[in-house]
Design a protein around this motif. Sequence first.
Motif, short mmCIF file in Angstrom:
data_model
loop_
_atom_site.label_atom_id
_atom_site.label_comp_id
_atom_site.label_asym_id
_atom_site.label_seq_id
_atom_site.Cartn_x
_atom_site.Cartn_y
_atom_site.Cartn_z
N UNK A 153 38.56 -31.11 12.89
CA UNK A 153 37.41 -30.28 12.55
C UNK A 153 37.38 -29.01 13.40
N UNK A 154 37.77 -29.11 14.67
CA UNK A 154 37.65 -28.00 15.62
C UNK A 154 39.04 -27.58 16.10
N UNK A 155 39.57 -26.44 15.65
CA UNK A 155 40.90 -26.00 16.07
C UNK A 155 41.00 -25.58 17.52
N UNK A 156 39.85 -25.41 18.19
CA UNK A 156 39.88 -25.06 19.61
C UNK A 156 40.19 -26.27 20.48
N UNK A 157 40.17 -27.46 19.88
CA UNK A 157 40.50 -28.71 20.59
C UNK A 157 41.98 -28.99 20.41
N UNK A 158 42.70 -29.07 21.52
CA UNK A 158 44.14 -29.34 21.51
C UNK A 158 44.37 -30.64 22.28
N UNK A 159 45.18 -31.52 21.71
CA UNK A 159 45.38 -32.85 22.29
C UNK A 159 46.86 -33.11 22.49
N UNK A 160 47.22 -33.60 23.67
CA UNK A 160 48.59 -34.05 23.95
C UNK A 160 48.51 -35.50 24.41
N UNK A 161 49.17 -36.38 23.66
CA UNK A 161 49.16 -37.81 23.99
C UNK A 161 50.51 -38.17 24.61
N UNK A 162 50.48 -38.86 25.75
CA UNK A 162 51.70 -39.23 26.45
C UNK A 162 52.29 -40.51 25.87
N UNK A 163 53.60 -40.66 26.06
CA UNK A 163 54.31 -41.84 25.56
C UNK A 163 53.98 -43.08 26.38
N UNK A 164 53.54 -42.89 27.59
CA UNK A 164 53.09 -43.99 28.45
C UNK A 164 52.16 -43.41 29.52
N UNK A 165 51.61 -44.27 30.33
CA UNK A 165 50.68 -43.81 31.36
C UNK A 165 51.45 -43.21 32.53
N UNK A 166 51.29 -41.90 32.74
CA UNK A 166 51.98 -41.22 33.83
C UNK A 166 51.08 -40.99 35.04
N UNK A 167 49.86 -41.47 35.01
CA UNK A 167 48.97 -41.31 36.14
C UNK A 167 48.06 -40.11 36.00
N UNK A 168 46.96 -40.16 36.70
CA UNK A 168 45.91 -39.13 36.58
C UNK A 168 46.40 -37.75 37.01
N UNK A 169 47.11 -37.67 38.14
CA UNK A 169 47.52 -36.37 38.65
C UNK A 169 48.44 -35.63 37.68
N UNK A 170 49.40 -36.33 37.09
CA UNK A 170 50.31 -35.69 36.15
C UNK A 170 49.61 -35.33 34.85
N UNK A 171 48.58 -36.10 34.52
CA UNK A 171 47.79 -35.77 33.33
C UNK A 171 47.06 -34.45 33.53
N UNK A 172 46.48 -34.27 34.71
CA UNK A 172 45.78 -33.01 35.02
C UNK A 172 46.78 -31.86 35.07
N UNK A 173 47.91 -32.08 35.75
CA UNK A 173 48.93 -31.03 35.87
C UNK A 173 49.43 -30.58 34.49
N UNK A 174 49.69 -31.53 33.61
CA UNK A 174 50.15 -31.19 32.26
C UNK A 174 49.12 -30.34 31.54
N UNK A 175 47.85 -30.69 31.70
CA UNK A 175 46.79 -29.88 31.10
C UNK A 175 46.82 -28.45 31.59
N UNK A 176 46.99 -28.27 32.89
CA UNK A 176 47.08 -26.91 33.44
C UNK A 176 48.27 -26.16 32.85
#
Length: 329
Positions: free
Chosen positions: A60-83
């Motif tokens: 519905x909202x094209x301003x929302x972008x989602x990246x789903x990881x293949x497995x759990x890489x931990x919180x810090x890497x999740x934040x880093x990937x977002x940056x």
Amino acid sequence: MKKLISIIVPVYNEQDNIQITYDELKKTTASLDAYDFEFIFTDNHSTDQTFAKLARIAEIDPSVRVARFARNFGFQKSVLTGYLLARGAAAIQIDADLQDPPAMFGPFLAKWEEGFDVVVGVRGQRHEGTLLYHGRRLYYRLMIKLAGEHLIADAGDFRLIDRSIIEKLRLVDDVHIYLRGLISSLARNQTGIGFDRHKRLHNESKFRFRSLMTFALDGIMAHSSLPLRLAFYIGLLTACGSVLLGAFYLLNRIFGDNSGPEGFATTQVLILLGIGLNGLFLGVIGAYIGRIYDEVRSRHTAVVAQVLNFDGSPEAVESSIRLAQRVET
């Protein structure tokens, strides 16, 4: 032309919070009409309906972008990937449980416009146990002593960082990353703004005691060689103590009554002490060697399995992150 601001939201099993968080973020950013916003959700391989709900929102909202990881890489890497995926002139990281209030976006952006390249949210009141509260405060102050005054006490990951900091993060290739300390060390002009944390909306925190301890040790080992220095000092004190103990037993043999089996106490104490210290020191050294090994192997920050509202395939998105971290200086 309005400046684009990226909102980074790492998520893991947040199906009960996703819609509420999205609605609150849209409501808050709508009032900041001087800027355009994009919302980047990095899904750390949730096992519930988190990704399905994000997919419906992204449709519905094209301003929302989602990246789903293949497995759990931990919180810090999740934040880093977002940056690293952010396209904005600045990026703000916020958790999906809304304990950190989106209402702080305005003050963050005001400080950024004043020229600060990192604006940190400094936690005041927190809804947690007394032991955990004081433990956190002690840890933050210990980290300042170990890593330097650039760290801000009681600051979490809720912060705004300028585009220049994001570009510097692209040159960092650190497997065991501690983003709070790293970002503060990269800042030229940093400031903090105090706020009170809210109660978590639904479910329990994903950071259990073991995760918190691992996170704390990562921070210490990423910014200090204190454990190695402690091992050296303990070894030195033990050596001195062994000399004194040997002198005591020698004097006791010459001038004392020598009751008890010959050499029994000395042998047992020294053997047990030596085994214990060897195990301790080898464990400390092994921890550092293990981190060096992880760095040498140069593993991916994260493996992206699915993307929504990104240009290109998951492989292309992942490749852009990987190549960004391999730029030669």
